[in-house]
Design a protein around this motif. Structure first.
Motif, PDB file in Angstrom:
ATOM      1  N   ARG A 114       6.722   9.247   3.145  1.00  0.00           N
ATOM      2  CA  ARG A 114       6.493   7.842   3.489  1.00  0.00           C
ATOM      3  C   ARG A 114       6.390   7.673   5.005  1.00  0.00           C
ATOM      4  NH1 ARG A 114       7.947   2.514   0.973  1.00  0.00           N
ATOM      5  NH2 ARG A 114       8.123   3.753  -0.906  1.00  0.00           N
ATOM      6  N   THR A 115       7.263   8.369   5.732  1.00  0.00           N
ATOM      7  CA  THR A 115       7.181   8.313   7.195  1.00  0.00           C
ATOM      8  C   THR A 115       5.817   8.796   7.672  1.00  0.00           C
ATOM      9  OG1 THR A 115       9.553   8.797   7.298  1.00  0.00           O
ATOM     10  CG2 THR A 115       8.300   9.012   9.340  1.00  0.00           C
ATOM     11  N   SER A 116       5.327   9.885   7.072  1.00  0.00           N
ATOM     12  CA  SER A 116       4.032  10.430   7.441  1.00  0.00           C
ATOM     13  C   SER A 116       2.914   9.422   7.172  1.00  0.00           C
ATOM     14  CB  SER A 116       3.773  11.731   6.670  1.00  0.00           C
ATOM     15  OG  SER A 116       2.510  12.260   6.994  1.00  0.00           O
ATOM     16  N   ALA A 117       3.002   8.706   6.049  1.00  0.00           N
ATOM     17  CA  ALA A 117       1.981   7.709   5.722  1.00  0.00           C
ATOM     18  C   ALA A 117       1.972   6.585   6.757  1.00  0.00           C
ATOM     19  CB  ALA A 117       2.234   7.148   4.327  1.00  0.00           C
ATOM     20  N   LEU A 118       3.162   6.130   7.158  1.00  0.00           N
ATOM     21  CA  LEU A 118       3.245   5.089   8.185  1.00  0.00           C
ATOM     22  C   LEU A 118       2.711   5.590   9.525  1.00  0.00           C
ATOM     23  CD1 LEU A 118       6.766   3.588   7.395  1.00  0.00           C
ATOM     24  CD2 LEU A 118       4.619   2.319   7.395  1.00  0.00           C
ATOM     25  N   LEU A 119       3.056   6.835   9.862  1.00  0.00           N
ATOM     26  CA  LEU A 119       2.625   7.392  11.144  1.00  0.00           C
ATOM     27  C   LEU A 119       1.101   7.529  11.191  1.00  0.00           C
ATOM     28  CD1 LEU A 119       3.585   8.498  13.857  1.00  0.00           C
ATOM     29  CD2 LEU A 119       3.813  10.742  12.792  1.00  0.00           C
ATOM     30  N   ARG A 120       0.501   7.979  10.087  1.00  0.00           N
ATOM     31  CA  ARG A 120      -0.962   8.119  10.053  1.00  0.00           C
ATOM     32  C   ARG A 120      -1.646   6.774  10.256  1.00  0.00           C
ATOM     33  NH1 ARG A 120       0.076  11.384   5.570  1.00  0.00           N
ATOM     34  NH2 ARG A 120      -0.694   9.750   4.173  1.00  0.00           N
ATOM     35  N   ARG A 121      -1.105   5.752   9.635  1.00  0.00           N
ATOM     36  CA  ARG A 121      -1.736   4.438   9.739  1.00  0.00           C
ATOM     37  C   ARG A 121      -1.472   3.795  11.104  1.00  0.00           C
ATOM     38  NH1 ARG A 121      -1.201   6.062   4.852  1.00  0.00           N
ATOM     39  NH2 ARG A 121      -2.590   5.341   3.198  1.00  0.00           N
ATOM     40  N   ALA A 122      -0.323   4.110  11.699  1.00  0.00           N
ATOM     41  CA  ALA A 122      -0.081   3.651  13.068  1.00  0.00           C
ATOM     42  C   ALA A 122      -1.060   4.315  14.029  1.00  0.00           C
ATOM     43  CB  ALA A 122       1.364   3.941  13.477  1.00  0.00           C
ATOM     44  N   ASP A 123      -1.385   5.590  13.777  1.00  0.00           N
ATOM     45  CA  ASP A 123      -2.400   6.279  14.584  1.00  0.00           C
ATOM     46  C   ASP A 123      -3.763   5.606  14.443  1.00  0.00           C
ATOM     47  OD1 ASP A 123      -0.953   8.284  15.884  1.00  0.00           O
ATOM     48  OD2 ASP A 123      -1.019   9.615  14.146  1.00  0.00           O
ATOM     49  N   VAL A 124      -4.083   5.179  13.234  1.00  0.00           N
ATOM     50  CA  VAL A 124      -5.353   4.477  13.005  1.00  0.00           C
ATOM     51  C   VAL A 124      -5.374   3.162  13.774  1.00  0.00           C
ATOM     52  CG1 VAL A 124      -6.753   3.300  11.255  1.00  0.00           C
ATOM     53  CG2 VAL A 124      -5.771   5.551  10.762  1.00  0.00           C
ATOM     54  N   TRP A 174       0.813  -1.217   0.000  1.00  0.00           N
ATOM     55  CA  TRP A 174       0.000   0.000   0.000  1.00  0.00           C
ATOM     56  C   TRP A 174       0.848   1.270   0.000  1.00  0.00           C
ATOM     57  CZ3 TRP A 174       0.794   2.790   4.472  1.00  0.00           C
ATOM     58  CH2 TRP A 174       1.335   2.086   5.549  1.00  0.00           C
ATOM     59  N   LEU A 175       2.194   1.132   0.189  1.00  0.00           N
ATOM     60  CA  LEU A 175       3.100   2.279   0.148  1.00  0.00           C
ATOM     61  C   LEU A 175       3.836   2.388  -1.182  1.00  0.00           C
ATOM     62  CD1 LEU A 175       4.804   2.402   3.667  1.00  0.00           C
ATOM     63  CD2 LEU A 175       3.350   4.137   2.640  1.00  0.00           C
ATOM     64  N   ALA A 176       3.456   1.546  -2.164  1.00  0.00           N
ATOM     65  CA  ALA A 176       4.210   1.482  -3.414  1.00  0.00           C
ATOM     66  C   ALA A 176       4.256   2.835  -4.126  1.00  0.00           C
ATOM     67  CB  ALA A 176       3.589   0.427  -4.329  1.00  0.00           C
ATOM     68  N   ASP A 177       3.192   3.598  -4.059  1.00  0.00           N
ATOM     69  CA  ASP A 177       3.126   4.870  -4.780  1.00  0.00           C
ATOM     70  C   ASP A 177       3.544   6.068  -3.920  1.00  0.00           C
ATOM     71  OD1 ASP A 177       2.143   3.510  -6.977  1.00  0.00           O
ATOM     72  OD2 ASP A 177       0.058   3.749  -6.352  1.00  0.00           O
ATOM     73  N   VAL A 178       3.991   5.804  -2.701  1.00  0.00           N
ATOM     74  CA  VAL A 178       4.386   6.892  -1.809  1.00  0.00           C
ATOM     75  C   VAL A 178       5.901   7.050  -1.875  1.00  0.00           C
ATOM     76  CG1 VAL A 178       4.364   7.771   0.550  1.00  0.00           C
ATOM     77  CG2 VAL A 178       2.456   6.379  -0.283  1.00  0.00           C
ATOM     78  N   PRO A 179       6.411   8.231  -2.248  1.00  0.00           N
ATOM     79  CA  PRO A 179       7.873   8.404  -2.364  1.00  0.00           C
ATOM     80  C   PRO A 179       8.559   8.285  -1.008  1.00  0.00           C
ATOM     81  CG  PRO A 179       6.735  10.508  -2.577  1.00  0.00           C
ATOM     82  CD  PRO A 179       5.678   9.458  -2.590  1.00  0.00           C
ATOM     83  N   ALA A 180       9.837   7.847  -1.057  1.00  0.00           N
ATOM     84  CA  ALA A 180      10.616   7.724   0.177  1.00  0.00           C
ATOM     85  C   ALA A 180      10.861   9.097   0.776  1.00  0.00           C
ATOM     86  CB  ALA A 180      11.944   7.021  -0.118  1.00  0.00           C
TER      87      ALA A 180
END
Length: 507
Positions: free
Chosen positions: A201-211, A191-197
């Motif tokens: 990408r850190t923000s995307a992981l952090l948002r989903r960890a919050d979820v 699900w992170l394939a289209d998110v640049p490093a």
């Protein structure tokens, strides 16, 4: 001729002295200029060094938490990008304890607890995450940690180890506190394939960890890994948040009424007003789904005002028909934290010309217990208006009797889980009987929720329980349907000399 030569010699001597003085002055000026340049250069270097130090300090302050020295959210997004470049996970850790420490020992000790937690997290995280360890304080006692080079399963295991290391009690100035500690984890995946490093990408992981962390608060395991279905629930919640005010304006939000019946006389004495949301895409939504969302976003006041207005309008309509029915409205902890809430209630009572004693405000035992000191002044003002105060879901909280003695309460509502279990569980029968007896000892009216069987109603009446509501009497009904239901019942004529209108009988 001799005097002339003497004059010339004197003149030459004077000119030589003048040139010497001028040269000396020039040298002095040149030296002064050199010194000034050197001083200016030293000052510039010092200024540059101070500017660099200030810039570095400002950069550090912008990326670090002042209380703990850990990274803050913005700093975490940048610094965590490097250890996550080769894959990994982000864990969000919530100790769920800061509020208790603040309430018990004050905010200064709360800050001490946060520093202790940060120190323990740093030691525990370094042992779990290794060289790629990065930690940040996001807010309160909520922290983020990088778990580098792990997949979902290993990330879950590492988060469990991290949690275990954070569980031992915290000693704050001689007082022991046990932190529940819940963790949400999000690991690198397709699900992170289209998110640049990088920070994105850190923000995307952090948002989903919050979820995932939010999912732990819904019950179940204290460590949860992000799943796409959680994202769907989060998106659903976001739609509810954004669409609520418009739904109220469109009347997609409505109020249904469930009758409340006197067990002794079997008469309808009132109703409970219950919010329903007819969402155009998600269908009929019950309060269990949208009320927590509104509480979390501060929109619960809007819902409470709407339900109060609808309930009092209905009470006025029934009064005009000669039926004196009370209306019960659920009140959130946030409402009780608003000093202006009693004034709003008073204004609505006047606007709808409804006596205050016909309005019952219901609050959950657990909610008012957690914010008792804030809620108590507001509750006393509401009670002073003449409104009745009820404690809902009674029997599920802690220190129930102690709380009741301090609150201006008129009524307790036995949690329906105990009432539903009366037909099969002897323990539930004993709990219900004890609550009825305790309530009467304190001079309170006792209401049983969730009455669905005639045998349970008979048992409650035998115990002396005052009031019942549940599917045995009626499900919650829209206003028009409820009026039709009332009209279908037998009516007891009004007794001469009484102020109350006709009272409906239940078979």
């Amino acid at each position: 001729m001799t005097p002339i030569r003497v004059a010339s010699a004197a003149t030459g001597s004077a000119l030589g002295t003048g040139f010497l003085v001028l040269a000396t002055l020039l040298v002095l000026l040149l030296a002064a200029s050199v010194v000034a340049l050197l001083v200016q250069r030293v000052r510039r270097r010092r200024h540059d060094a101070e500017a660099r130090a200030l810039a570095e300090r400002l950069r550090r302050d912008a990326y670090h938490d002042a209380l703990t020295g850990l990274l803050n959210r913005e700093g975490f997004l940048h610094v965590a990008a490097e250890p996550l470049a080769d894959g990994g996970a982000v864990a969000v850790v919530d100790l769920v304890l800061l509020g208790a420490v603040n309430d018990t020992l004050g905010h200064a000790r709360g800050e001490l607890f946060v520093r202790l937690a940060a120190e323990r997290l740093t030691g525990a995280g370094a042992g779990v995450a290794g060289d790629g360890f990065v930690a940040a304080r996001l807010e309160g006692d909520t922290f983020a940690v990088v778990l580098p080079r792990v997949d979902g399963r290993d990330a879950h295991r590492a988060a469990e180890v991290l949690r275990e290391l954070l569980l031992p009690p915290y000693l704050v100035e001689g007082v022991r506190f046990e932190a529940p500690v819940v963790v949400g984890v999000a690991a690198d995946g397709p699900w992170l394939a289209d998110v640049p490093a990088g920070p994105e990408r850190t923000s995307a992981l952090l948002r989903r960890a919050d979820v995932a962390l939010a999912a732990t608060r819904d019950g179940g395991e204290p460590v949860r890994c992000y799943e796409p279905s959680m994202g769907e629930r989060a998106a659903r919640r976001l739609r509810l948040i954004r669409g609520f005010s418009a739904a109220v304006a469109r009347r997609d939000v409505r109020v249904d009424f469930q009758p409340v019946v006197s067990l002794g006389e079997r008469t309808v004495i009132g109703v409970e007003a219950l919010a329903r949301w007819d969402h155009p895409e998600l269908g009929l939504l019950l309060p269990d789904e949208f009320v927590p969302v509104l509480e979390a976003t501060g929109q619960i006041g809007e819902l409470t005002s709407f339900v109060l207005g609808e309930a009092l309008a209905a009470a006025r309509r029934w009064l005009d028909r000669g039926m004196r029915l009370s209306v019960a409205v659920n009140v959130a902890v946030a409402n009780l934290g608003n000093p202006g809430f009693p004034d709003e209630v008073a204004s609505l009572l006047v606007a709808h010309r409804v006596p205050a004693e016909l309005l019952t405000l219901e609050l959950t035992e657990s909610g008012v217990s957690s914010e008792r000191e804030v809620a108590l002044p507001v509750l006393r003002r509401l009670h002073g208006l003449g409104c009745r105060i009820a404690v809902d879901d009674f029997g599920t909280g802690q220190s129930s009797l102690a709380h009741l003695r301090r609150l201006p309460v008129d009524q307790v509502k036995i949690d329906k889980s105990f009432v539903l279990g009366m037909g099969t569980e002897c323990g539930d029968v004993a709990v219900v009987r004890a609550i009825v007896e305790m309530g009467h000892t304190l001079g309170l009216q006792v209401v049983a929720e969730g009455v669905e069987r005639a045998a349970v109603r008979a048992a409650l009446a035998e115990m002396g329980c005052d009031v019942a509501q549940g599917y045995l009497v009626s499900r919650p009904l829209p206003a028009g349907c409820f009026d039709a239901w009332l009209d279908s019942l037998d009516v007891r004529p009004r007794e001469p000399g009484t102020a109350a209108g006709p009272r409906t009988l239940i078979a």
